[in-house]
Enzyme design. Structure first.
Site, PDB file in Angstrom:
ATOM      1  N   LYS A  13       0.821  -1.218   0.000  1.00  0.00           N
ATOM      2  CA  LYS A  13       0.000   0.000   0.000  1.00  0.00           C
ATOM      3  C   LYS A  13       0.854   1.267   0.000  1.00  0.00           C
ATOM      4  CE  LYS A  13      -2.124  -0.808   3.911  1.00  0.00           C
ATOM      5  NZ  LYS A  13      -1.644  -2.135   4.334  1.00  0.00           N
ATOM      6  N   ARG A  88      -9.850   1.655   8.924  1.00  0.00           N
ATOM      7  CA  ARG A  88      -9.624   0.229   9.178  1.00  0.00           C
ATOM      8  C   ARG A  88     -10.711  -0.391  10.040  1.00  0.00           C
ATOM      9  NH1 ARG A  88      -3.439  -1.467   8.960  1.00  0.00           N
ATOM     10  NH2 ARG A  88      -2.579   0.570   8.680  1.00  0.00           N
ATOM     11  N   ARG A 127      11.654  -7.805   4.505  1.00  0.00           N
ATOM     12  CA  ARG A 127      11.974  -6.390   4.719  1.00  0.00           C
ATOM     13  C   ARG A 127      12.255  -6.077   6.198  1.00  0.00           C
ATOM     14  NH1 ARG A 127       6.022  -3.397   4.420  1.00  0.00           N
ATOM     15  NH2 ARG A 127       5.534  -3.800   6.586  1.00  0.00           N
ATOM     16  N   ARG A 133      11.115  -1.753  11.880  1.00  0.00           N
ATOM     17  CA  ARG A 133       9.792  -1.568  12.478  1.00  0.00           C
ATOM     18  C   ARG A 133       9.598  -2.511  13.643  1.00  0.00           C
ATOM     19  NH1 ARG A 133       4.980  -0.640   8.156  1.00  0.00           N
ATOM     20  NH2 ARG A 133       3.873  -1.765   9.795  1.00  0.00           N
ATOM     21  N   ARG A 144      -1.192  -9.018  13.137  1.00  0.00           N
ATOM     22  CA  ARG A 144      -1.664  -7.931  12.259  1.00  0.00           C
ATOM     23  C   ARG A 144      -2.545  -8.480  11.148  1.00  0.00           C
ATOM     24  NH1 ARG A 144       3.920  -5.763  10.688  1.00  0.00           N
ATOM     25  NH2 ARG A 144       2.839  -4.528   9.104  1.00  0.00           N
TER      26      ARG A 144
END
Ligand code: ADP
Length: 187
Positions: A13, A88, A127, A133, A144
């Site tokens: 996204k 969301r 990643r 993160r 998630r």
């Protein structure tokens, strides 16, 4: 154009939203980026958001809604924007509707990037080393994905019913996906 980009964690996204925002000449507004910026600057909002994000849970609607309301009130978002990662939850959909309605505006289109779960997990795993993160660990990624399936995926139906949803394959390379988005929107 007022656009939403939706899809599970790892669907791409953010990358696509940046390109699309340039294309429609509006700001790219990522709630995740705004939270991470606040965490980095150790603001009150950052401290509050951090514990939810680290656990893979959503930040409470009241907090997120107020933040988006403020951001959309800025002059650069008057006639075009790409919202990435918002709404969301059902309440966030209602908040966004009210917010835009008050200006006589509405969402013009919603892009959904479709990527199978196994690929999402693999992408984020790849990643994670460079992203730094705090929510890219395998365990939190699974949470998630579950939260997305539970709370966010059902919202796509709402936008489909409004005739706004474009479901696009998010598995190609970045350029392919970008082109299919531009084609779907006619931009
Ligand atoms: P991703 O889509 O990969 O999960 P984001 O950067 O969009 O990444 O979001 C990271 C985290 O920030 C989410 O897991 C959630 O904790 C929080 N967050 C972002 N947007 C929202 C939102 N609209 N409502 C609640 N929490 C949010």
């Amino acid at each position: 154009m007022r656009l939403l980009i939706m899809g599970p964690p790892g669907a791409g996204k953010g990358t696509q939203a940046v390109a699309l925002a340039r294309r429609v000449d509006g700001p790219h507004i990522s709630t995740g980026d705004i939270f991470r910026d606040n965490i980095g600057r150790r603001t009150e909002l950052g401290t509050l958001a951090e514990k939810y994000i680290a656990a893979g849970e959503y930040v409470p609607d009241g907090v997120t809604d107020a933040m988006v309301r403020d951001r959309l009130a800025e002059p650069d978002a008057t006639s075009a924007f790409v919202l990435d990662g918002y709404p969301r939850t059902e309440q966030q959909v209602a908040t966004l509707d009210d917010l835009l309605d008050a200006r006589g505006a509405s969402v013009d289109a919603v892009i959904e990037l479709v990527v199978p779960d196994e690929q999402l997990v693999a992408r984020i795993h790849r990643r994670s080393a460079e992203s730094g993160r705090l929510d890219d660990t395998d365990e939190v990624v699974r949470r998630r994905l579950a939260v997305y399936a539970e709370q966010t995926a059902p919202l796509l139906r709402t936008y489909a019913d409004r005739g706004l949803l474009h479901r696009l394959d998010g598995t190609g390379d970045l350029d392919e996906v970008r082109q299919s988005i531009n084609l779907a929107l006619g931009v």
